[in-house]
Scaffold this active site. Structure first.
Site, PDB file in Angstrom:
ATOM      1  CG  HIS A 202       9.882   4.966  -7.260  1.00  0.00           C
ATOM      2  ND1 HIS A 202      11.154   4.980  -7.595  1.00  0.00           N
ATOM      3  CD2 HIS A 202       9.563   6.104  -6.341  1.00  0.00           C
ATOM      4  CE1 HIS A 202      11.634   5.757  -6.950  1.00  0.00           C
ATOM      5  NE2 HIS A 202      10.920   6.660  -6.329  1.00  0.00           N
ATOM      6  N   GLY A 375      -1.792   7.812  -2.346  1.00  0.00           N
ATOM      7  CA  GLY A 375      -1.935   6.733  -1.273  1.00  0.00           C
ATOM      8  C   GLY A 375      -1.011   5.634  -1.497  1.00  0.00           C
ATOM      9  CG  HIS A 400       5.897  12.458   1.116  1.00  0.00           C
ATOM     10  ND1 HIS A 400       5.845  11.812   2.449  1.00  0.00           N
ATOM     11  CD2 HIS A 400       6.513  11.674   0.493  1.00  0.00           C
ATOM     12  CE1 HIS A 400       6.319  10.776   2.518  1.00  0.00           C
ATOM     13  NE2 HIS A 400       6.906  10.353   1.531  1.00  0.00           N
TER      14      HIS A 400
END
Lengths: 477, 145
Positions: A202, A375, A400
């Site tokens: 994340h 990315g 994704h």
């Protein structure tokens, strides 16, 4: 590559029935020759395992970021018949509605003189990393509203604008959420974590628009060359993880109860219309809403920092779109010429609805749904749009992200966090994380090149490129 | 003694290759030790390093089989650790059939001390196995991170 795999088109491959016992439909994945070099047998095996599940329609699919996960492969997509199909947490993952959104600013690269200070302020504003706690103090009732209201709840609490909601998949709140199916333990984990970024892959990234492939589309999305944008990537935190863990246990029992034979226990599932299947769907939708609220709250914190530091109006920072990439949804698709309602699982895959889809805001109706492909640290991110081709071939789905190619153990041996940080700094990319270990784990070299992954989906026609973004500063959990 | 205990805890598992997640192998002489070592491995991965503490927690659970039991045991440790901000370093485990009783010991989470780890999202059933090799029990498990 495993024997028997057939190439159907330059970027499309088939895993025939029989690759693992009990396959009901063939597997199909999208890959270039370059990406095929790093394809793992384990990932193909998982793709084939999914094809054994009851009620699967047409194909077990995987996008070009396919890699070895648990249950479904990452990059996996499968649609199931509502009447005789199943729903499985193994097709969604622990991090329910892990997703990504991109926010524009009116700033240009040249305006970003105090980049280090900006990163520091964002790092202080958004709780990040293992053990980070929320600055929100939610009551039990507020959490309940968050689970049904999603981003809409957040906007009502003052974290954003009405127009943000139109720019989220499902308008930021999925129907069918059942807070009653979210246990006390899941709530206990969720309460202190709303509005926290989390850890692992994340991130929150400051980016600049570097290349525009489709000018009109970029204009519709409010983008211009050199523009500063912010990408937010996170999910449903401990609440979603606990929901997955607990419902996996229930569905394990249900698998036996309904006499379903599976090659992997992580694929534990139940008929969609069974009590167990409905309970999982309700809890999963509630967790998805938690995640949308979470990204909305984080975006609000980011807007506040930008607003204060650059003296720009809050409402001039518009949300391009927000997509979920770990979720199961009830959708209508045309199957063999017939419109039917199906349950589409996307695990590490993004919805990519084509032009005219009912869920889209006015400005995207003729374009198709915006698709955001982050990315890895140090590599480009992309904005694409969904296509009619995707509706026909992949139940309106695309990739994704870039997909890992190097394990975390190898990544750590290859480069230290400090080394990764220094090499990125040499390219002008500032990385801020609670500790350097988090950086080595997610270094750019551990992922497939993001440009190759999007080239494949663009060439295969399941989504089309709009713009490329380069990273300027990254906050990692 | 303290240092030795710690070293043992650190050496009791090895990370195996896995592209996206963390896959580990734990080896122990008894099933009880295997569960205990697995708990320590999970904590070491999440918090970088673990050291003894005097906070105690008690857990009891039943499962359908031994695979579900280890999955539920580790999931429960993950849960308690996260909601109570505790880092466990020891687990005294008793197993009878598919029933487990464990006494966990640990210390409070400290942002300064426990910053070297990775957030574990869940304990996967995929490729989860407990087997025997010579005189040892072997566990392989994937943590979603």
């Amino acid at each position: 590559m495993l024997p028997g795999i057939k190439r159907l088109a330059p970027f499309e491959w088939e895993v025939p029935i029989g690759t693992v016992p009990g396959m009901r439909v063939p597997g199909r994945f999208f890959l270039s020759d370059e990406l095929a070099k790093t394809l793992e047998d384990g990932a193909v095996q998982q793709l084939a395992n999914v094809a054994t599940m009851p009620g699967i329609i047409k194909n077990s699919l995987a996008m070009p970021d396919i890699h070895w996960g648990y249950g479904f492969p990452i990059g996996g997509v499968a649609a199931f018949s509502i009447e005789d199909g199943v729903i499985s947490p193994g097709g969604v993952g622990f991090d329910i509605n892990c997703g990504v959104r991109i926010l524009t600013t009116p700033l240009q690269e040249k305006d970003l003189k105090k980049k280090r200070e900006l990163i520091e302020r964002l790092f202080n504003a958004v709780p990040t990393g293992v053990g980070a706690k929320s600055t929100l103090r939610l009551s039990y009732k507020e959490l309940e509203s968050m689970l049904t209201g999603g981003a809409r709840w957040a906007v009502r609490q003052g974290f954003g604008m009405e127009s943000d909601l139109l720019h989220c998949e499902e308008q930021g709140a999925m129907g069918g959420a059942d807070p009653g199916a979210v246990s006390a333990k899941a709530r206990q984990r969720g309460m202190p974590q709303s509005g926290t970024l989390g850890a692992g892959n994340h991130f929150l990234e400051i980016q600049a628009v570097r290349e525009i492939f489709h000018e009109k589309a970029a204009g519709s999305c409010g983008l211009f060359p050199g523009q500063i944008c912010i990408m937010i990537h996170c999910g449903s935190r401990g609440l979603g993880h606990q929901v997955c863990t607990e419902h996996l246990r229930v569905l394990e029992g249900a698998t036996k109860k309904y006499g379903i034979i599976l090659p992997d226990r992580q694929l534990a599932c139940a008929p969609i219309l069974s009590p167990e299947g409905k309970a999982y769907f309700g809890a999963m939708a509630a967790s998805a809403n938690y995640a949308w609220a979470n990204r909305q709250v984080i975006m609000h914190m980011v807007r506040q920092v930008f607003s204060e530091m650059f003296d720009i109006p809050y409402e001039e920072m518009t949300l391009v779109y927000d997509v979920a990439h770990n979720v199961a949804k009830m959708e209508e698709h045309i199957v063999d010429g017939r419109r039917m309602k199906v349950c589409v699982h996307r695990k590490g895959a993004t919805r990519a609805f084509g032009p005219g889809a009912p869920d889209l805001p006015r400005e995207y109706v003729s374009l198709g749904q915006p698709v955001i492909i982050p990315g890895s640290m140090g590599t480009s991110s992309f904005l694409l749009h969904g296509t009619q081709e995707a509706m026909v071939r992949t139940f309106g789905s695309t990739c994704h992200g870039s997909g890992r190619i190097m394990s975390r153990t190898k990544a750590k041996k290859a480069l230290s966090g400090q080394e990764v940080k220094e090499s990125l700094a040499a390219e002008g990319i500032i990385v801020r994380a609670p500790h350097d270990g988090a950086i080595a784990d997610e270094a750019p070299g551990v992922y497939k090149p993001s440009d190759e992954v999007v080239r494949v989906v663009d060439s295969a026609g399941i989504s089309r490129l709009i713009a490329r973004f380069v990273p300027l500063g990254v906050i990692k959990g | 003694m303290r240092l030795r205990k710690n070293l043992i805890a650190l050496m009791s598992f090895e990370e195996l290759e896995h592209t996206a997640d963390i896959r580990i192998r734990v080896e122990a002489a008894t099933l009880e030790e295997l569960f205990s070592e697995a708990a320590q491995a999970l904590m070491t991965i999440m918090y970088g390093s673990i050291s003894p503490g005097n906070i105690r927690r008690h857990v009891e659970m039943d499962a359908d089989d031994i695979i579900s039991l280890i999955q539920e045991f580790l999931s429960e440790i993950l849960f308690i650790s996260e909601v109570e901000d505790l880092v466990f370093s020891g687990a005294e485990v008793r197993i009878a059939g598919n029933n487990l009783i464990a006494d966990l010991t640990g210390e409070p989470f400290s942002k300064m001390k426990h910053l070297g780890g990775r957030e574990v999202k869940g304990i996967s059933y995929s490729d989860l196995s407990i087997g025997r090799e010579r005189d040892s029990y072997i566990l392989e498990v994937i943590f979603d991170v």
